[in-house]
Design a protein around this motif. Structure first.
Motif, PDB file in Angstrom:
ATOM      1  N   LEU A  14      45.016  18.828  19.632  1.00 25.99           N
ATOM      2  CA  LEU A  14      46.262  18.562  18.911  1.00 25.99           C
ATOM      3  C   LEU A  14      46.038  17.779  17.625  1.00 25.99           C
ATOM      4  O   LEU A  14      46.983  17.336  16.981  1.00 25.99           O
ATOM      5  CB  LEU A  14      47.226  17.788  19.813  1.00 25.99           C
ATOM      6  CG  LEU A  14      47.636  18.478  21.116  1.00 25.99           C
ATOM      7  CD1 LEU A  14      48.566  17.579  21.928  1.00 25.99           C
ATOM      8  CD2 LEU A  14      48.310  19.816  20.841  1.00 25.99           C
ATOM      9  N   SER A  15      44.791  17.623  17.231  1.00 28.70           N
ATOM     10  CA  SER A  15      44.484  16.839  16.033  1.00 28.70           C
ATOM     11  C   SER A  15      44.768  17.633  14.761  1.00 28.70           C
ATOM     12  O   SER A  15      44.952  18.850  14.793  1.00 28.70           O
ATOM     13  CB  SER A  15      43.020  16.408  16.053  1.00 28.70           C
ATOM     14  OG  SER A  15      42.167  17.539  16.036  1.00 28.70           O
ATOM     15  N   LYS A  16      44.805  16.911  13.639  1.00 25.93           N
ATOM     16  CA  LYS A  16      44.952  17.516  12.321  1.00 25.93           C
ATOM     17  C   LYS A  16      43.751  17.141  11.467  1.00 25.93           C
ATOM     18  O   LYS A  16      43.184  16.060  11.627  1.00 25.93           O
ATOM     19  CB  LYS A  16      46.242  17.041  11.634  1.00 25.93           C
ATOM     20  CG  LYS A  16      47.523  17.524  12.298  1.00 25.93           C
ATOM     21  CD  LYS A  16      48.745  17.121  11.473  1.00 25.93           C
ATOM     22  CE  LYS A  16      50.014  17.715  12.044  1.00 25.93           C
ATOM     23  NZ  LYS A  16      51.218  17.434  11.212  1.00 25.93           N
ATOM     24  N   ARG A  17      43.392  18.048  10.563  1.00 20.54           N
ATOM     25  CA  ARG A  17      42.262  17.774   9.669  1.00 20.54           C
ATOM     26  C   ARG A  17      42.753  17.223   8.337  1.00 20.54           C
ATOM     27  O   ARG A  17      43.856  17.556   7.875  1.00 20.54           O
ATOM     28  CB  ARG A  17      41.457  19.047   9.418  1.00 20.54           C
ATOM     29  CG  ARG A  17      40.844  19.688  10.646  1.00 20.54           C
ATOM     30  CD  ARG A  17      39.795  20.730  10.236  1.00 20.54           C
ATOM     31  NE  ARG A  17      40.223  21.563   9.122  1.00 20.54           N
ATOM     32  CZ  ARG A  17      40.909  22.705   9.258  1.00 20.54           C
ATOM     33  NH1 ARG A  17      41.246  23.133  10.464  1.00 20.54           N
ATOM     34  NH2 ARG A  17      41.244  23.404   8.182  1.00 20.54           N
ATOM     35  N   ALA A  18      41.910  16.431   7.703  1.00 13.95           N
ATOM     36  CA  ALA A  18      42.283  15.795   6.439  1.00 13.95           C
ATOM     37  C   ALA A  18      42.473  16.790   5.311  1.00 13.95           C
ATOM     38  O   ALA A  18      43.171  16.497   4.335  1.00 13.95           O
ATOM     39  CB  ALA A  18      41.228  14.761   6.053  1.00 13.95           C
ATOM     40  N   PHE A 279      49.855  10.126  21.093  1.00 11.89           N
ATOM     41  CA  PHE A 279      48.761  10.661  20.271  1.00 11.89           C
ATOM     42  C   PHE A 279      47.658   9.608  20.056  1.00 11.89           C
ATOM     43  O   PHE A 279      46.488   9.915  20.076  1.00 11.89           O
ATOM     44  CB  PHE A 279      49.299  11.162  18.935  1.00 11.89           C
ATOM     45  CG  PHE A 279      49.942  12.527  18.997  1.00 11.89           C
ATOM     46  CD1 PHE A 279      49.983  13.257  20.172  1.00 11.89           C
ATOM     47  CD2 PHE A 279      50.505  13.089  17.866  1.00 11.89           C
ATOM     48  CE1 PHE A 279      50.562  14.509  20.219  1.00 11.89           C
ATOM     49  CE2 PHE A 279      51.088  14.351  17.902  1.00 11.89           C
ATOM     50  CZ  PHE A 279      51.125  15.055  19.082  1.00 11.89           C
ATOM     51  N   ARG A 280      48.084   8.368  19.839  1.00 12.15           N
ATOM     52  CA  ARG A 280      47.072   7.308  19.680  1.00 12.15           C
ATOM     53  C   ARG A 280      46.250   7.150  20.948  1.00 12.15           C
ATOM     54  O   ARG A 280      45.033   6.911  20.881  1.00 12.15           O
ATOM     55  CB  ARG A 280      47.748   5.986  19.299  1.00 12.15           C
ATOM     56  CG  ARG A 280      48.218   5.917  17.848  1.00 12.15           C
ATOM     57  CD  ARG A 280      48.575   4.501  17.448  1.00 12.15           C
ATOM     58  NE  ARG A 280      49.709   3.985  18.192  1.00 12.15           N
ATOM     59  CZ  ARG A 280      50.973   4.152  17.831  1.00 12.15           C
ATOM     60  NH1 ARG A 280      51.276   4.835  16.733  1.00 12.15           N
ATOM     61  NH2 ARG A 280      51.952   3.641  18.550  1.00 12.15           N
ATOM     62  N   SER A 281      46.900   7.301  22.109  1.00 11.95           N
ATOM     63  CA  SER A 281      46.156   7.194  23.363  1.00 11.95           C
ATOM     64  C   SER A 281      45.145   8.305  23.529  1.00 11.95           C
ATOM     65  O   SER A 281      44.177   8.180  24.292  1.00 11.95           O
ATOM     66  CB  SER A 281      47.123   7.194  24.550  1.00 11.95           C
ATOM     67  OG  SER A 281      47.612   8.498  24.844  1.00 11.95           O
ATOM     68  N   LEU A 282      45.360   9.420  22.807  1.00 14.12           N
ATOM     69  CA  LEU A 282      44.437  10.538  22.839  1.00 14.12           C
ATOM     70  C   LEU A 282      43.397  10.443  21.711  1.00 14.12           C
ATOM     71  O   LEU A 282      42.582  11.350  21.538  1.00 14.12           O
ATOM     72  CB  LEU A 282      45.203  11.862  22.693  1.00 14.12           C
ATOM     73  CG  LEU A 282      46.153  12.227  23.843  1.00 14.12           C
ATOM     74  CD1 LEU A 282      47.026  13.422  23.462  1.00 14.12           C
ATOM     75  CD2 LEU A 282      45.389  12.503  25.132  1.00 14.12           C
ATOM     76  N   SER A 283      43.492   9.356  20.928  1.00 14.33           N
ATOM     77  CA  SER A 283      42.580   9.136  19.791  1.00 14.33           C
ATOM     78  C   SER A 283      42.658  10.246  18.751  1.00 14.33           C
ATOM     79  O   SER A 283      41.657  10.640  18.152  1.00 14.33           O
ATOM     80  CB  SER A 283      41.119   8.997  20.293  1.00 14.33           C
ATOM     81  OG  SER A 283      41.002   7.912  21.180  1.00 14.33           O
ATOM     82  N   LEU A 284      43.882  10.723  18.503  1.00 11.74           N
ATOM     83  CA  LEU A 284      44.068  11.781  17.502  1.00 11.74           C
ATOM     84  C   LEU A 284      44.150  11.169  16.108  1.00 11.74           C
ATOM     85  O   LEU A 284      44.588  10.041  15.933  1.00 11.74           O
ATOM     86  CB  LEU A 284      45.354  12.558  17.801  1.00 11.74           C
ATOM     87  CG  LEU A 284      45.390  13.310  19.122  1.00 11.74           C
ATOM     88  CD1 LEU A 284      46.691  14.084  19.249  1.00 11.74           C
ATOM     89  CD2 LEU A 284      44.212  14.276  19.242  1.00 11.74           C
TER      90      LEU A 284
END
Length: 284
Positions: A14-18, A279-284
């Motif tokens: 579920l992350s996003k790239r810069a 999301f922070r708990s998933l380190s995204l």
């Protein structure tokens, strides 16, 4: 059957790239009902934005534009009336995920909106009134559905769309898992069967379980509007390019975690605001 549990380890990325921009994360369209009935759709739209859709537009009847405009900022607003108005809006191919149902009403116009939405062949979440509208003729809905759709019934809506399967379930003839699989095969798309144990099934492939009992209990999710938020979360993940079952499963897991993050006293408005913490708990 291949039944799998939804856990943080089984979630899709579920992350996003810069190097990505907003249109890389899709543009979701949530349809709202008439004046006085827009709250559910606004909840869904905010959830779609919070879970990462690049853009979200709320489409509502022209007479409801002022009401919605007073309560929306980052979510865009588009006035449209009826099936013709929706067809015109969907000429924009960048709108790649749709959500219909929350607060939409069960009148004839809802059936026409669903027809236009499904004919556009975009990834689509059908919830609440968009399901109940077809309780007298569920086969008419099933004939329009496609593989990129997600149906999100609770027990009552499930019984309206799949009365025979529901009767078997209530009589103990089938499990909830088997009932959800049978419903998905009949509908030809993903079905998320809500409850303390939420089941997600496609016509084929693994089934997914999201357990909100035992150590993941979140009884405060039994509050008005929580399902509307879930529908919006699924739509937002569809906009981001996840498959129907991936979006439904990930949204169901995040939905429970958001409720657990907030705790007792939760109301539906709180759920989207807890997504960043999840999301922070998933380190995204």
């Amino acid at each position: 059957m291949d039944v799998r549990s939804l856990t943080r380890e089984t979630l899709p990325d579920l992350s996003k790239r810069a190097d990505q921009h907003k249109y890389d994360h899709g543009h979701a369209l949530v349809l709202a009902g008439p004046p006085g009935a827009g709250g559910a759709a606004r909840l869904a739209a905010r959830a779609a934005l919070r879970i990462g859709a690049g853009l979200v537009t709320l489409g509502c009847p022209l007479r409801a534009v002022a009401e919605n405009a007073m309560q929306l900022n980052a979510i865009m607003l588009r006035g449209l009336d009826g099936a013709a108005g929706l067809a015109e809006v969907l000429e924009d191919k960048r709108l790649n995920a749709l959500c219909l149902g929350p607060g939409l009403g069960t009148g004839g116009s809802t059936g026409e909106l669903v027809k236009i939405a499904l004919s556009a062949r975009r990834a689509t979440v059908l919830d609440a009134d968009a399901l109940s509208r077809f309780q007298r003729s569920p086969d008419a809905l099933f004939e329009m559905l496609h593989a990129d759709c997600v149906l999100t019934p609770h027990g009552g809506e499930f019984a309206r769309l799949f009365p025979d399967i529901s009767r078997d379930l209530q009589a103990g003839g089938v499990t909830k898992i088997a009932a959800c699989r049978a419903a998905a095969r009949r509908a030809g798309c993903a079905v998320l069967f809500k409850g303390a144990e939420t089941v997600i099934a496609a016509p084929e492939g693994p089934l997914w379980l999201s357990d909100a009992g035992s150590d993941r209990a979140a009884p405060w999710l039994a509050t008005a509007g929580a399902g509307d938020v879930l529908a919006g979360m699924i739509c937002g993940l569809l906009a981001r390019g996840l498959s129907a079952t991936q979006a439904a499963g990930a949204a169901a897991w995040v939905h429970v975690e958001a409720a657990r993050s907030f705790g007792p006293g939760l109301i539906a408005e709180d759920l989207p605001e807890q997504i960043p913490a999840v999301f922070r708990s998933l380190s995204l």
